[in-house]
Scaffold this motif. Structure first.
Motif, short mmCIF file in Angstrom:
data_model
loop_
_atom_site.label_atom_id
_atom_site.label_comp_id
_atom_site.label_asym_id
_atom_site.label_seq_id
_atom_site.Cartn_x
_atom_site.Cartn_y
_atom_site.Cartn_z
N GLN A 138 0.86 -1.18 0.00
CA GLN A 138 0.00 0.00 0.00
C GLN A 138 0.90 1.24 0.00
O GLN A 138 1.93 1.26 0.68
N LEU A 139 0.49 2.23 -0.76
CA LEU A 139 1.32 3.42 -0.88
C LEU A 139 1.61 4.04 0.49
O LEU A 139 2.73 4.51 0.75
N GLU A 140 0.60 3.96 1.37
CA GLU A 140 0.75 4.55 2.70
C GLU A 140 1.76 3.78 3.56
O GLU A 140 2.18 4.27 4.62
N GLN A 141 2.15 2.59 3.14
CA GLN A 141 3.07 1.77 3.92
C GLN A 141 4.54 2.00 3.54
O GLN A 141 5.43 1.45 4.18
N LEU A 142 4.78 2.79 2.51
CA LEU A 142 6.16 3.10 2.14
C LEU A 142 6.82 3.91 3.25
O LEU A 142 6.23 4.85 3.79
N GLY A 143 8.04 3.54 3.58
CA GLY A 143 8.78 4.25 4.60
C GLY A 143 10.07 4.83 4.06
O GLY A 143 10.38 4.74 2.86
N ASP A 144 10.85 5.43 4.96
CA ASP A 144 12.07 6.12 4.58
C ASP A 144 13.15 5.82 5.63
O ASP A 144 12.95 6.07 6.81
N ILE A 145 14.25 5.26 5.17
CA ILE A 145 15.41 5.09 6.05
C ILE A 145 16.61 5.73 5.37
O ILE A 145 17.01 5.31 4.27
N ASP A 146 17.12 6.78 5.97
CA ASP A 146 18.31 7.48 5.45
C ASP A 146 18.14 7.88 3.98
O ASP A 146 19.05 7.72 3.17
N GLY A 147 16.95 8.38 3.64
CA GLY A 147 16.72 8.88 2.29
C GLY A 147 16.42 7.81 1.26
O GLY A 147 16.40 8.10 0.06
N GLN A 148 16.15 6.58 1.70
CA GLN A 148 15.82 5.48 0.79
C GLN A 148 14.40 4.98 1.10
O GLN A 148 14.07 4.74 2.26
N LEU A 149 13.57 4.87 0.07
CA LEU A 149 12.25 4.27 0.26
C LEU A 149 12.40 2.81 0.67
O LEU A 149 13.21 2.07 0.09
N VAL A 150 11.63 2.42 1.69
CA VAL A 150 11.70 1.04 2.20
C VAL A 150 10.28 0.49 2.37
O VAL A 150 9.30 1.25 2.45
N ASP A 151 10.20 -0.86 2.47
CA ASP A 151 8.91 -1.50 2.72
C ASP A 151 8.69 -1.64 4.22
O ASP A 151 9.48 -1.13 5.04
N LEU A 152 7.64 -2.35 4.60
CA LEU A 152 7.29 -2.48 6.02
C LEU A 152 8.36 -3.19 6.84
O LEU A 152 8.47 -2.99 8.06
N THR B 155 12.40 12.41 -0.19
CA THR B 155 13.05 11.10 -0.36
C THR B 155 13.16 10.72 -1.83
O THR B 155 14.08 9.99 -2.22
N ILE B 156 12.21 11.21 -2.65
CA ILE B 156 12.25 10.91 -4.08
C ILE B 156 13.56 11.39 -4.69
O ILE B 156 14.09 10.78 -5.63
N LEU B 157 14.10 12.48 -4.15
CA LEU B 157 15.33 13.04 -4.69
C LEU B 157 16.56 12.21 -4.34
O LEU B 157 17.58 12.28 -5.03
N THR B 158 16.48 11.44 -3.27
CA THR B 158 17.65 10.70 -2.79
C THR B 158 17.52 9.18 -2.94
O THR B 158 18.53 8.48 -2.97
#
Length: 382
Positions: A205-219, A244-247
């Motif tokens: 789910q789009l709302e479940q996307l996360g961010d670790i150190d500027g990288q998109l991550v899953d749950l 985050t999209i930029l990094t």
């Protein structure tokens, strides 16, 4: 081009739900409608729709170079300045693209007129590529269609071929917003095609996307290196994770540069560069002075007929309310949708990669095609 009444298949709703088509009806009103179909000649399909689709597609791609190197054009399209460099980098890197849909006003004769490009998050995909084709096969078998009837529909085959050739990062994630049944159905369909093409796929789910150190991550905190997102770029760039999209080291489908072509501002830019082309309509960034009678006024960023104002050549006004009132507008010469019976007909023409791949037809009781419009199947018969 004819509209022909038809007998629906017995039990088609139960079949639809058994194959995941759970949005065939909205609020008690039919979305999928097989009480009629449209019939085209092969010449109408090949010369009036297929060839112009591929030509217009190349014309639109040729515009991207002009836009990414011109700050005025980026401003006209209301692209946020902080993302200009990222859009340019996305285009210069030749980030791959999957698909798009053009919408045409076409009555069976004369040049089809381009109304807009849906080049970021086009829907009606499952209905076109799968359910419409099954309808054709079933109705031929039942004798409801003339023998020899065909359909302009290579959409599913071309999508599978494209997924096999795009060299996508894996595992490849597919995302949609939680509350949309239609979007989830579209994403499930695309993910199934990608699986058939040999990809390792996961849904999030789009709302479940996360961010670790500027990288998109899953749950689970794993990096998302490949993502199909059925969510408009103009919304993505306003989300909390927009930075985050930029990094993020993520391959997006559709790529960021597609935000230029899905913007209604592409229509006046096409007209500026290719003025007089038989498939284009005069279009201008709206200053209130051009096209005094017989025009359509659209927000740069809008969907499903929302926030459109229309003035006929006779001076009659139509308006459709909606939430897209925070961007600029364009004004396009009106090419009224043809009327068959009590319905106005819009043709969507699909592109996969650089190839035309089929059509879908929507009917509405108004000159403005809305999200409540009906999907009507079609055949080719010579």
């Amino acid at each position: 081009m004819k509209r022909i009444n038809s007998n629906p298949r017995p039990g088609w709703k139960a079949f639809a739900e058994s194959v995941g088509f759970n949005f065939h009806t909205f609020d008690g009103e039919p979305y999928w409608d097989e009480t009629a179909y449209y019939q085209f000649s092969l010449e109408q399909i090949e010369q009036d729709l297929e060839q112009p689709t591929e030509e217009l597609h190349q014309m639109a791609l040729d515009l991207v170079d002009d836009i990414v190197s011109d700050e005025q054009k980026l401003q006209q399209l209301a692209i946020p300045p902080r993302f200009w460099d990222a859009v340019l980098a996305s285009w210069r890197a030749k980030e791959p693209y999957l698909y798009g849909r053009m919408d045409f006003s076409y009555n069976g004769s004369g040049p089809a007129k381009l109304l807009e490009l849906n080049y970021d998050t086009p829907t009606s995909l499952y209905e076109t590529g799968f359910f419409q084709w099954v309808w054709l096969e079933d109705q031929l078998m039942r004798g409801e269609l003339p023998q020899g009837a065909d359909q302009f529909n290579s959409l599913q085959d071309k999508l599978q071929q494209a997924f096999g050739e795009l060299n996508l990062a894996q595992p490849f994630y597919f995302a949609s917003v939680t509350e949309s049944i239609e979007d989830k159905g579209t994403v499930d369909y695309l993910m199934d095609i990608a699986l058939q093409a040999g990809l390792n796929c996961r849904y999030i789910q789009l709302e479940q996307l996360g961010d670790i150190d500027g990288q998109l991550v899953d749950l689970d905190g794993f990096p998302v290196h490949g993502l199909f997102k059925l969510y408009p770029w103009e919304f993505m760039l306003q989300e909390d994770f927009a930075g985050t999209i930029l990094t993020s080291q993520t391959q997006f489908i559709e790529p960021l540069w597609k935000c230029l072509l899905s913007n209604k501002g592409i229509l006046p830019l096409l007209w500026q560069k290719y003025q007089g082309h038989p498939n284009l309509l005069p279009a201008f960034f709206d200053d209130g002075s051009s096209l005094q009678n017989g025009w359509l006024r659209k927000p740069l960023l809008s969907r499903e007929g929302a926030n459109i104002e229309l003035l006929t050549a006779e001076g009659k006004t139509f308006k459709q309310d909606g939430p897209y009132n925070d961007s600029g507008y364009i004004r396009q010469q009106l090419a009224p949708l043809p009327k068959f019976g009590d319905s106005y007909t819009l043709i969507g023409s699909w592109v996969v990669g650089d190839s035309a791949a089929g059509i879908c037809i929507r009917e509405d009781n108004s000159l403005i095609t809305k999200d409540s419009s009906r999907f009507i199947p079609h055949i080719i018969l010579d």
